[in-house]
Design a protein around this motif. Structure first.
Motif, short mmCIF file in Angstrom:
data_model
loop_
_atom_site.label_atom_id
_atom_site.label_comp_id
_atom_site.label_asym_id
_atom_site.label_seq_id
_atom_site.Cartn_x
_atom_site.Cartn_y
_atom_site.Cartn_z
N PHE A 200 23.12 -15.75 3.99
CA PHE A 200 24.09 -16.77 3.60
C PHE A 200 23.55 -17.70 2.51
CE2 PHE A 200 25.04 -15.63 8.00
CZ PHE A 200 26.37 -15.22 7.88
N GLY A 201 22.74 -17.15 1.62
CA GLY A 201 22.26 -17.91 0.48
C GLY A 201 21.03 -18.76 0.75
N THR A 202 20.49 -18.70 1.96
CA THR A 202 19.31 -19.52 2.27
C THR A 202 18.01 -18.84 1.82
OG1 THR A 202 19.15 -18.57 4.49
CG2 THR A 202 20.45 -20.60 4.23
N LEU A 203 18.08 -17.54 1.51
CA LEU A 203 16.91 -16.79 1.08
C LEU A 203 17.26 -15.97 -0.16
CD1 LEU A 203 15.68 -15.41 4.54
CD2 LEU A 203 14.77 -17.40 3.34
N PHE A 204 16.22 -15.63 -0.92
CA PHE A 204 16.36 -14.73 -2.06
C PHE A 204 15.56 -13.46 -1.79
CE2 PHE A 204 17.78 -18.57 -4.07
CZ PHE A 204 18.62 -18.16 -5.10
N GLU A 205 16.02 -12.34 -2.34
CA GLU A 205 15.28 -11.09 -2.25
C GLU A 205 14.99 -10.58 -3.65
OE1 GLU A 205 15.57 -7.47 0.74
OE2 GLU A 205 17.03 -7.20 -0.87
N LEU A 206 13.71 -10.42 -3.97
CA LEU A 206 13.28 -9.89 -5.25
C LEU A 206 12.99 -8.41 -5.10
CD1 LEU A 206 10.73 -12.70 -6.23
CD2 LEU A 206 13.21 -12.70 -6.51
N ILE A 207 13.51 -7.60 -6.00
CA ILE A 207 13.33 -6.15 -5.93
C ILE A 207 12.58 -5.70 -7.18
CG2 ILE A 207 14.46 -3.91 -5.74
CD1 ILE A 207 16.76 -5.30 -4.34
N TYR A 208 11.37 -5.18 -6.98
CA TYR A 208 10.51 -4.72 -8.07
C TYR A 208 10.37 -3.19 -8.03
CZ TYR A 208 8.65 -9.51 -8.72
OH TYR A 208 8.49 -10.86 -8.96
N SER A 209 10.26 -2.59 -9.20
CA SER A 209 9.79 -1.21 -9.33
C SER A 209 8.31 -1.28 -9.68
CB SER A 209 10.56 -0.46 -10.42
OG SER A 209 11.90 -0.27 -10.06
N ILE A 210 7.48 -0.59 -8.90
CA ILE A 210 6.04 -0.71 -9.10
C ILE A 210 5.38 0.67 -9.03
CG2 ILE A 210 5.94 -3.04 -8.13
CD1 ILE A 210 4.80 -1.84 -5.57
N ASP A 211 4.25 0.80 -9.70
CA ASP A 211 3.35 1.95 -9.56
C ASP A 211 2.05 1.42 -8.96
OD1 ASP A 211 5.09 3.79 -10.58
OD2 ASP A 211 4.28 3.76 -12.61
N VAL A 212 1.84 1.74 -7.69
CA VAL A 212 0.66 1.25 -6.99
C VAL A 212 -0.57 2.03 -7.45
CG1 VAL A 212 -0.38 0.85 -4.72
CG2 VAL A 212 2.09 0.65 -5.01
N LYS A 213 -1.68 1.33 -7.62
CA LYS A 213 -2.91 1.99 -8.00
C LYS A 213 -3.38 2.93 -6.90
CE LYS A 213 -4.58 -1.79 -10.95
NZ LYS A 213 -5.64 -2.80 -11.17
N ASP A 214 -4.12 3.98 -7.31
CA ASP A 214 -4.62 4.96 -6.35
C ASP A 214 -5.56 4.30 -5.34
OD1 ASP A 214 -3.21 6.92 -7.67
OD2 ASP A 214 -4.92 7.48 -8.94
N GLU A 215 -5.43 4.76 -4.08
CA GLU A 215 -6.29 4.31 -2.98
C GLU A 215 -6.23 2.81 -2.75
OE1 GLU A 215 -10.22 5.73 -3.72
OE2 GLU A 215 -9.63 7.84 -3.65
N VAL A 216 -5.06 2.23 -2.98
CA VAL A 216 -4.88 0.80 -2.71
C VAL A 216 -4.67 0.59 -1.22
CG1 VAL A 216 -3.17 -1.05 -2.92
CG2 VAL A 216 -4.03 0.07 -4.96
N ASN A 217 -5.29 -0.46 -0.69
CA ASN A 217 -5.07 -0.85 0.70
C ASN A 217 -3.72 -1.56 0.79
OD1 ASN A 217 -5.02 -2.20 3.23
ND2 ASN A 217 -7.26 -2.18 3.30
N GLN A 218 -2.72 -0.86 1.30
CA GLN A 218 -1.37 -1.42 1.31
C GLN A 218 -1.28 -2.68 2.17
OE1 GLN A 218 1.66 1.46 2.24
NE2 GLN A 218 0.99 2.89 0.68
N LYS A 219 -1.99 -2.71 3.29
CA LYS A 219 -1.94 -3.89 4.15
C LYS A 219 -2.51 -5.11 3.44
CE LYS A 219 -3.04 -5.62 8.74
NZ LYS A 219 -3.30 -6.97 8.23
N GLN A 220 -3.61 -4.92 2.73
CA GLN A 220 -4.20 -6.04 1.99
C GLN A 220 -3.25 -6.49 0.88
OE1 GLN A 220 -8.12 -5.20 0.54
NE2 GLN A 220 -8.27 -7.12 -0.61
N PHE A 221 -2.60 -5.54 0.24
CA PHE A 221 -1.61 -5.84 -0.80
C PHE A 221 -0.48 -6.68 -0.22
CE2 PHE A 221 1.95 -3.83 -3.52
CZ PHE A 221 1.96 -4.92 -4.37
N ILE A 222 0.04 -6.26 0.92
CA ILE A 222 1.14 -6.99 1.57
C ILE A 222 0.68 -8.37 2.02
CG2 ILE A 222 2.71 -7.00 3.54
CD1 ILE A 222 3.50 -5.01 1.45
#
Length: 248
Positions: A200-222
Motif C-alpha cells: 500500500f505504498g509504504t515500501l518500495f521494491e527495487l529490481i536489478y539485473s545482475i551478473d554475480v561473480k563466480d564463487e560468490v558467497n550468496q549469504k554474505q552478499f545478502i
C-alpha cells in the motif's frame, strides 16, 4: 486368435469404425470392440503412463515434484484411451484433443515443463486409444530419450550467475547509489530495471539485473544488502525465471 500388428490399428481387424460404416451407407453407425484389443490398448496406456511418470521423477529430482502429479500422469493415458475406445472415431479423437487444450493444467510451481508432461501423457493415451500401440511406444521412446539427454546436458539452462535481485526498502530511504558499493563488490554487472511500490505504498521494491561473480558467497552478499535496506525482504532469483535461489 488373430495375430495383432502393433504398428497398425489393433482395433480395425475386429471392426470397422463408425465413420467407415457411415461412408458405406450404414444407417446405424455402431460397432463393438473385442476384448483382446481393448485390453491391449488400456494396459499399454497404463504401462506407458507409468514410464512417463518415471521419466518425470528422474528429470525433476532436483526441483522436487508432487506425488499427486505423478499419479495424474499414470491415470491420464488410461482415461484418455478408454474415452477414445468408447467414442471409436477419428473425429471424436480430434474433438477430445481439442477439449483438452481448453483445460488449463497447472502444477504446484506452475512450471511449463509440468504442463508439457501432461500433454505428453495425453498424446500417448490418444495414440493407444486409437489403436496405434506401436506408434505410441516409438513416440514415448523418442521423446523419453530426448528428455533424458536434455536433462543430463542441462540444455537451455540459464547461467547461474545471471540473476535478478529484488530489494525491498522503506519509503523514506533514498535508494540512489545506496547499494552500488555492495553490488560493485559482488557483481560484474548490475542495472536497476524497475522500481515499484508495495504494501500500500509504504515500501518500495527495487529490481536489478545482475551478473554475480563466480564463487560468490550468496549469504554474505545478502547480509551486506540487508544492512543497507533495514533488514527487509531481499530475493535473488534466476534471470527471466522464478526459480528461487536464495530468499531472506
Amino acid at each position: 486368435m488373430a495375430k495383432i500388428d502393433l504398428f497398425k490399428n489393433v482395433l480395425e481387424a475386429k471392426n470397422d469404425s463408425p465413420i467407415d460404416q457411415v461412408l458405406q451407407g450404414a444407417t446405424s453407425p455402431t460397432s463393438s470392440i473385442a476384448v483382446e484389443p481393448f485390453l491391449i490398448c488400456v494396459i499399454s496406456s497404463i504401462i506407458l503412463g507409468i514410464l512417463i511418470s518415471l521419466i518425470y521423477m528422474v528429470t525433476r529430482r532436483k526441483e522436487g515434484y508432487s506425488q499427486s502429479y505423478v499419479m495424474t500422469m499414470i491415470m491420464l493415458p488410461a482415461i484418455v484411451s478408454l474415452i477414445l475406445l468408447l467414442i471409436n472415431t477419428t473425429y471424436g479423437a480430434l474433438s477430445l484433443a481439442g477439449a483438452f487444450t481448453l483445460v488449463r493444467f497447472r502444477s504446484v510451481p506452475g512450471d511449463p515443463r509440468d504442463i508439457a508432461y501432461i500433454f505428453f501423457s495425453m498424446a500417448t493415451g490418444v495414440a493407444c486409444g486409437m489403436g496405434y500401440i506401436g506408434f505410441a511406444v516409438v513416440f514415448f521412446l523418442i521423446l523419453g530419450v530426448i528428455l533424458f539427454i536434455t536433462d543430463t546436458l542441462n540444455f537451455g539452462g540459464c547461467r547461474i550467475n545471471h540473476m535478478t535481485l529484488k530489494i525491498t526498502i522503506p519509503e523514506n530511504l533514498d535508494y540512489k547509489g545506496v547499494f552500488d558499493p555492495v553490488l560493485s563488490k559482488y557483481t560484474t554487472f548490475y542495472k536497476l530495471r524497475r522500481v515499484k511500490t508495495t504494501n500500500f505504498g509504504t515500501l518500495f521494491e527495487l529490481i536489478y539485473s545482475i551478473d554475480v561473480k563466480d564463487e560468490v558467497n550468496q549469504k554474505q552478499f545478502i547480509d551486506e544488502l540487508r544492512a543497507l535496506n533495514g533488514n527487509l525482504t531481499i530475493n535473488l532469483v534466476l534471470f527471466k525465471y522464478d526459480d528461487k535461489v536464495y530468499e531472506n
